[in-house]
Scaffold this active site. Structure first.
Site, mmCIF file in Angstrom:
data_model
loop_
_atom_site.group_PDB
_atom_site.id
_atom_site.type_symbol
_atom_site.label_atom_id
_atom_site.label_comp_id
_atom_site.label_asym_id
_atom_site.label_seq_id
_atom_site.Cartn_x
_atom_site.Cartn_y
_atom_site.Cartn_z
ATOM 1 N N GLU A 15 0.810 -1.229 0.000
ATOM 2 C CA GLU A 15 0.000 0.000 0.000
ATOM 3 C C GLU A 15 0.841 1.277 0.000
ATOM 4 O O GLU A 15 0.662 2.162 0.840
ATOM 5 C CB GLU A 15 -0.988 -0.053 1.180
ATOM 6 N N GLU A 69 -6.295 -10.192 -2.241
ATOM 7 C CA GLU A 69 -7.092 -10.065 -1.007
ATOM 8 C C GLU A 69 -8.582 -9.942 -1.329
ATOM 9 O O GLU A 69 -9.302 -9.128 -0.728
ATOM 10 C CB GLU A 69 -6.633 -8.841 -0.198
ATOM 11 N N HIS A 81 -10.536 -5.542 -2.543
ATOM 12 C CA HIS A 81 -11.581 -5.383 -1.514
ATOM 13 C C HIS A 81 -12.728 -4.610 -2.163
ATOM 14 O O HIS A 81 -12.717 -3.378 -2.214
ATOM 15 C CB HIS A 81 -11.026 -4.647 -0.293
ATOM 16 N N ASP A 84 -12.360 -9.811 -1.516
ATOM 17 C CA ASP A 84 -13.641 -10.003 -0.834
ATOM 18 C C ASP A 84 -14.635 -9.008 -1.409
ATOM 19 O O ASP A 84 -14.249 -8.008 -2.000
ATOM 20 C CB ASP A 84 -13.554 -9.965 0.707
ATOM 21 N N ASN A 86 1.994 -4.461 -3.507
ATOM 22 C CA ASN A 86 0.587 -4.793 -3.296
ATOM 23 C C ASN A 86 -0.165 -3.530 -2.906
ATOM 24 O O ASN A 86 0.327 -2.727 -2.106
ATOM 25 C CB ASN A 86 0.540 -5.822 -2.137
#
Ligand code: G3I
Length: 311
Positions: A127, A232, A204, A234, A168
């Site tokens: 990040e 990641e 996300h 979701d 990432n």
């Protein structure tokens, strides 16, 4: 899911928590059987591995690595350089830039070295960008300057020449200022001979909001000669979740997986925890949840079928 992924040479992964592996046999059973890649959700972060300066606690990280090896799973190491989940001894303000640089080098050498040959891919820097594509201010940028990213990648490669090295970030799934900044960074790292193997799109997402330019964006990165992984994934929905939303959610999971797998160079899809029972979402986004592919009772949701079918 695992068999479908393996059959086509792809990885389907999940984030795992060591505490749940130890306490919840049903969770552990699914974790071992449905995935061929795992990412420690918190256990490899700096605050977890070195809670006091010079005193290491590898128990959580080791538990997940041992589990993954026992189940023949690839391990994504997560994460070496981040602005969050740092131990308070490090962030307390008493360390000089030169000390911070030295500590970061030691941290990377120690952690990557410990798992050398066992962790297949590392999220080396996590990040690094603001939403507008500028480099985020952080303890690392402050101490080492913007070059901290190249420096961290170089140190990681020295500690394990065979591990794939990733940057990432979130909200870089579609074409936009942030993903373009990441693209430009990767291009300049490669031009300067800095080791970089791939970029993680966290994923996300909110139900119904898979970015229309996902596939185009993946192609921009693979066109530079780096891999992309969805790291990641979701898909959160408003609570209580309606059947319509769970069906839309299933389409979203399927779409992300298909668009990744359609690209040469996008070969892994990791979900950020597989079960609503333990998801981080309700704590961070009150009123939202049900973001994962198994429900509170660890029953597969429509999203699990959609992901398996896409694989
Ligand atoms: O371990 C402590 C426990 O001792 C304490 O009693 C409890 C009380 O709050 O907190 C526990 O720590 C929590 C930790 O998760 C482990 O469960 C923290 O409060 C909580 O903030 C932390 O949240 C994690 C979050 O990163 C922190 O930033 C989530 O589990 C984890 O899913 C999340 O993961 C991040 C990725 O690393 C990077 N990308 C975004 C993603 C979601 O935020």
């Amino acid at each position: 899911m695992r068999a479908a992924a393996s059959a086509r040479g792809a990885l389907v992964g999940t984030a795992l928590a060591a505490s749940h592996l130890a306490a919840d046999p049903d969770y552990a059973q699914l974790a071992g059987s449905q995935f061929n890649s795992v990412t420690p959700e918190n256990e490899m972060k700096w605050e977890a591995v070195e809670p006091r300066r010079g005193q290491f606690d590898w128990s959580g990280a080791d538990a997940i690595v041992t589990f993954a090896e026992a189940h023949g799973q690839r391990i994504r190491g997560h994460t070496l350089v981040w602005h969050q989940q740092l131990p308070s001894w490090l962030t307390g303000g008493s360390l000089s830039p030169a000390e911070l640089r030295q500590l970061l080098h030691e941290h990377i050498a120690t952690e990557v070295g410990r798992y050398r040959g066992r962790v297949g891919a590392w999220d080396v820097v996590n990040e690094p960008f603001n939403d507008d594509g500028s480099l985020r201010s952080s303890i690392w940028k402050g101490a080492l300057g913007p070059d901290y990213i190249a420096q961290a990648l170089t140190w990681a490669r020295q500690a394990d020449p065979d591990a794939k090295l990733y940057l990432n970030d979130y909200d870089i799934e579609g074409v936009g200022a942030k993903s373009t900044a990441m693209l430009e960074l990767v291009g300049s790292l490669k031009a300067n001979g800095v080791p970089i193997d791939g970029v993680g799109f966290e994923g996300h997402l909110i139900v119904g909001q898979v970015p229309p330019s996902l596939q185009q964006n993946i192609a921009r990165f693979t066109g530079l000669g780096v891999s992309v992984e969805i790291t990641e994934l979701d898909v959160r929905v408003p609570l209580p979740a309606s059947a319509a939303d769970l069906s839309r959610q299933a389409s979203d999971y399927g779409r992300v997986a298909r668009e990744c797998l359609a690209a040469q160079g996008c070969t892994a899809i990791t979900v950020w925890g597989f079960a609503d029972r333990y998801s981080w979402i309700p704590r961070f986004f009150p009123g939202m949840g049900a973001a994962d592919i198994y429900d509170q009772q660890l029953r597969p949701k429509p999203a699990a079928s959609a992901l398996r079918q896409a694989l």
